[in-house]
Motif scaffolding. Structure first.
Motif, PDB file in Angstrom:
ATOM      1  N   VAL A   1      11.558  11.392  16.931  1.00 16.91           N
ATOM      2  CA  VAL A   1      10.965  11.479  18.260  1.00 16.91           C
ATOM      3  C   VAL A   1      10.633  12.917  18.651  1.00 16.91           C
ATOM      4  CG1 VAL A   1      11.289  10.879  20.695  1.00 16.91           C
ATOM      5  CG2 VAL A   1      12.235   9.394  18.915  1.00 16.91           C
ATOM      6  N   TYR A   2      11.487  13.873  18.286  1.00 18.65           N
ATOM      7  CA  TYR A   2      11.246  15.266  18.664  1.00 18.65           C
ATOM      8  C   TYR A   2      10.503  16.053  17.599  1.00 18.65           C
ATOM      9  CZ  TYR A   2      15.341  14.017  21.557  1.00 18.65           C
ATOM     10  OH  TYR A   2      16.238  13.399  22.389  1.00 18.65           O
ATOM     11  N   GLY A   3      10.597  15.616  16.332  1.00 18.05           N
ATOM     12  CA  GLY A   3      10.011  16.377  15.235  1.00 18.05           C
ATOM     13  C   GLY A   3      10.909  17.485  14.736  1.00 18.05           C
ATOM     14  N   ALA A   4      12.213  17.369  14.970  1.00 20.65           N
ATOM     15  CA  ALA A   4      13.170  18.398  14.541  1.00 20.65           C
ATOM     16  C   ALA A   4      13.453  18.290  13.054  1.00 20.65           C
ATOM     17  CB  ALA A   4      14.469  18.263  15.336  1.00 20.65           C
ATOM     18  N   ASP A   5      13.965  19.373  12.504  1.00 21.27           N
ATOM     19  CA  ASP A   5      14.421  19.352  11.114  1.00 21.27           C
ATOM     20  C   ASP A   5      15.807  18.729  11.004  1.00 21.27           C
ATOM     21  OD1 ASP A   5      12.117  20.502  10.213  1.00 21.27           O
ATOM     22  OD2 ASP A   5      12.972  22.488   9.838  1.00 21.27           O
ATOM     23  N   ASP A   6      16.670  19.042  11.982  1.00 17.62           N
ATOM     24  CA  ASP A   6      18.050  18.584  11.882  1.00 17.62           C
ATOM     25  C   ASP A   6      18.736  18.727  13.235  1.00 17.62           C
ATOM     26  OD1 ASP A   6      20.267  17.499  10.695  1.00 17.62           O
ATOM     27  OD2 ASP A   6      20.607  19.135   9.277  1.00 17.62           O
ATOM     28  N   VAL A   7      19.994  18.301  13.284  1.00 16.31           N
ATOM     29  CA  VAL A   7      20.836  18.504  14.455  1.00 16.31           C
ATOM     30  C   VAL A   7      22.136  19.173  14.024  1.00 16.31           C
ATOM     31  CG1 VAL A   7      19.916  16.514  15.703  1.00 16.31           C
ATOM     32  CG2 VAL A   7      21.946  16.237  14.268  1.00 16.31           C
ATOM     33  N   THR A   8      22.753  19.882  14.948  1.00 14.27           N
ATOM     34  CA  THR A   8      24.084  20.438  14.715  1.00 14.27           C
ATOM     35  C   THR A   8      24.994  20.002  15.851  1.00 14.27           C
ATOM     36  OG1 THR A   8      23.562  22.497  15.902  1.00 14.27           O
ATOM     37  CG2 THR A   8      23.173  22.462  13.519  1.00 14.27           C
ATOM     38  N   LEU A   9      26.251  19.774  15.542  1.00 12.19           N
ATOM     39  CA  LEU A   9      27.257  19.458  16.534  1.00 12.19           C
ATOM     40  C   LEU A   9      28.213  20.635  16.662  1.00 12.19           C
ATOM     41  CD1 LEU A   9      26.119  16.578  15.998  1.00 12.19           C
ATOM     42  CD2 LEU A   9      28.458  15.716  16.269  1.00 12.19           C
ATOM     43  N   SER A  10      28.460  21.059  17.883  1.00 14.49           N
ATOM     44  CA  SER A  10      29.434  22.127  18.106  1.00 14.49           C
ATOM     45  C   SER A  10      30.827  21.643  17.708  1.00 14.49           C
ATOM     46  CB  SER A  10      29.433  22.545  19.573  1.00 14.49           C
ATOM     47  OG  SER A  10      29.989  21.513  20.373  1.00 14.49           O
ATOM     48  N   ALA A  11      31.758  22.591  17.633  1.00 11.30           N
ATOM     49  CA  ALA A  11      33.133  22.210  17.304  1.00 11.30           C
ATOM     50  C   ALA A  11      33.675  21.228  18.336  1.00 11.30           C
ATOM     51  CB  ALA A  11      34.008  23.462  17.233  1.00 11.30           C
ATOM     52  N   GLY A  12      33.339  21.462  19.617  1.00 13.37           N
ATOM     53  CA  GLY A  12      33.786  20.540  20.661  1.00 13.37           C
ATOM     54  C   GLY A  12      33.175  19.165  20.502  1.00 13.37           C
ATOM     55  N   ALA A  13      31.875  19.121  20.151  1.00 12.05           N
ATOM     56  CA  ALA A  13      31.205  17.835  19.955  1.00 12.05           C
ATOM     57  C   ALA A  13      31.780  17.085  18.755  1.00 12.05           C
ATOM     58  CB  ALA A  13      29.708  18.041  19.786  1.00 12.05           C
ATOM     59  N   GLU A  14      32.185  17.820  17.708  1.00 11.85           N
ATOM     60  CA  GLU A  14      32.812  17.175  16.556  1.00 11.85           C
ATOM     61  C   GLU A  14      34.125  16.506  16.951  1.00 11.85           C
ATOM     62  OE1 GLU A  14      31.882  16.434  13.702  1.00 11.85           O
ATOM     63  OE2 GLU A  14      30.310  17.792  13.025  1.00 11.85           O
TER      64      GLU A  14
END
Length: 563
Positions: free
Chosen positions: A458-471
């Motif tokens: 939907v956005y055309g991004a390459d990837d996503v990252t999750l912060s340590a808190g999000a993990e």
């Protein structure tokens, strides 16, 4: 009703209901020109084809797009073509009304009535949702104060409460607060937060619930924190779900109003697609499907936000799918996505327009992924040039995409006839083979993979990252049973990325997720990206400065350009 005896001016709300075939016995009149529709009207035998038309847009800019205005104009235009149409929109929040954008009832001659009522207290739905949310908050703190056991579980741990408070107003000072200061009898001191009511899980529950029974069950599943023994505690454990349901009895009923030309409009729940799911209620949509041939509804902000959530969350929950996507754009917004500054976006600039078309093209590619026929609606402004309008038409023609100009703001339904004809043709052509649902992700996908698929598709991004808190959040939510829920992305509406300053069609970027929240009652996981806040702040010059009650009782300044 034929066009020869159809009215194109406001009419009695009972006659508006009659146009949809809703019996007067199912109406609860609220003042002048507003009514609640009893849920019993949903049991009526279907009267029409129930073709759903989703209206969304390119990413908004300060130059303006006019998605709601176009939605209202489209419904007016379809009605002028003798189509039985129900307009299903979201309720305005007082945050934007007094904040940046003003009211949410359209504009010019493509507007809803009674506009002032709808933009202010309306039928009290948002107040009821705020109160139900805060009743749960009060009962949580009361349970902490007395140390009561939450059903069979240990008492709540005050340090691990995840449920905040709500207010239907932009107020940045309430994002982080401390409660319980003072005497011992004043409660347990702890840190808390306020969300704007549109971002409350209770709002999402009202928008997604299918009945009173479903409403109470969903409210009971809300996870509010953790017990001293480490077990999840829900609203049902606190004992709040039944009372919350009682508070929301009337709020669950869809609201019936009308367009300025007298056409039916069901306005119910669901604003804010940047930090919430941003769609009107399932009940209002089903009411429209039952009683109309065309149901015009909108997904908030850009197609990457409200549109995606309409398809991946609402449609999945309701078992519906749109026949056509109407993608709203303006020349000035396309120019801004092509690099033109907002102060010059209204000026002719063919090069910026060509560059900005790449942004529109990304949304067209996303629509193709979902298998949706598209009609691009160019919301025409008075200073748009014929040359630049033709330039966009030719670019769309090369892609075999339907396009229609819309002048609903200036001319009402008459100015939206071309758009209405294009939409009607596209929708009716699908009667024998309606588009089949296709989602961006499977519910069985791992949580992080769902977010990644949304970002890439939907956005055309390459990837996503999750912060340590999000993990840490992810592990906790999966343990609580959130692994197979849909994802509600909280992302800036101004960009395909999580950075509001990046316009156009960016490439080679990564979306950063800083926090995950479980909305077990609503039935999704909220992923907060970038710097998104669930309690907005007011701008330096809030719209409230322009609002004034006149001596004759009229209110001025609720809408943009209404000073």
């Amino acid at each position: 009703m034929s066009s020869s005896n159809r009215t194109f001016s406001p009419q009695r709300i009972q006659d508006v209901a009659s146009e949809l075939g809703i019996a007067e016995e199912h109406l609860e009149i609220y003042g002048r020109g507003k009514a609640k529709v009893d849920l019993a009207a949903l049991t009526d035998a279907p009267r029409g084809a129930g073709r759903v038309v989703l209206v969304s847009a390119i990413n908004p800019t300060p130059a303006g797009e006019g998605k709601t205005t176009t939605s209202v104009g489209l419904a007016m235009g379809l009605r002028r073509l003798d189509k039985r149409v129900a307009l299903c929109l979201r309720e305005p929040s007082l945050g934007p009304v007094f904040g940046v954008k003003g009211g949410g009832t359209g504009g010019g001659r493509a507007t809803l009535v009674p506009s002032d009522d709808i933009n202010l207290h309306f039928t009290g739905d948002l107040h009821a949702i705020t109160t139900a949310h805060n009743l749960l908050s009060a009962m949580i703190d009361n349970a902490c104060h007395f140390g009561v056991h939450c059903g069979p579980k240990d008492p709540l741990d005050p340090r691990r409460i995840t449920w905040g408070r709500a207010l239907d107003m932009n107020d940045r000072a309430l994002r982080n607060v401390v409660l319980g200061l003072g005497r011992k009898t004043d409660g347990v001191p702890r840190q808390d937060r306020f969300d704007i009511t549109a971002a409350s899980e209770v709002m999402a529950i009202v928008a997604l619930a299918s009945s009173y029974e479903d409403l109470e069950q969903r409210l009971g599943r809300i996870v509010v924190g953790t017990s001293l023994g480490g077990a999840p505690v829900t609203a049902a454990d606190v004992g709040a779900a039944s009372a919350m349901t009682a508070l929301l009895r009337d709020a669950l009923k869809p609201n019936l109003v009308q367009t300025a030309e007298g056409g039916p409009a069901l306005v119910h729940a669901g604003p804010f697609a940047n930090i919430a799911h941003g769609c009107s209620s399932i009940l209002a949509t089903r009411l429209g499907i039952t009683h109309a041939d065309f149901v015009v509804t909108e997904g908030g902000f850009g197609f990457d936000l409200g549109g995606e959530k309409f398809l991946d969350i609402k449609c999945r929950a309701a078992g519906i799918w749109p026949r056509v996507l109407v993608l709203v754009a303006t020349l000035r917004a396309l120019k801004m996505h092509g690099g033109a500054p907002v102060k010059r976006a209204a000026e002719p600039d063919a090069e910026a327009l060509r560059r900005g078309f790449d942004h529109l093209a990304k949304h067209l590619e996303t629509a193709a992924f979902y298998g949706l026929p598209v009609v691009v609606a160019i919301n025409v402004f008075p200073n748009d040039t014929a040359e630049e309008l033709t330039l966009v038409e030719e670019a769309l023609r090369e892609r075999n995409v339907r396009m229609a100009r819309c002048e609903g703001f200036a001319r009402g339904g008459e100015g939206a006839l071309d758009l209405a004809e294009a939409v009607a043709q596209a929708a009716e052509a699908s009667d024998d083979a309606p588009p089949a649902p296709r989602f961006a992700y499977a519910l069985s996908d791992p949580l992080e993979e769902k977010i990644r698929k949304i970002a890439r598709v939907v956005y055309g991004a390459d990837d996503v990252t999750l912060s340590a808190g999000a993990e840490k959040d992810r592990a906790r939510l999966e343990a609580l049973g959130g692994a197979e829920l849909p994802v509600c992305m909280a992302k800036t509406q101004l960009s395909l990325t999580d950075d509001p300053a990046i316009h156009g069609r960016p490439r080679g970027f990564t979306v950063n997720v800083r926090e995950l929240r479980l909305s077990a009652g609503a039935g999704f996981v909220v992923a907060l990206t970038g710097e998104m806040m669930t309690m907005p702040g007011l701008p330096r010059e809030p719209a409230a400065l322009r609002v004034k009650l006149l001596p004759d009782g009229r209110i001025r300044g609720l809408m943009q350009n209404d000073d």
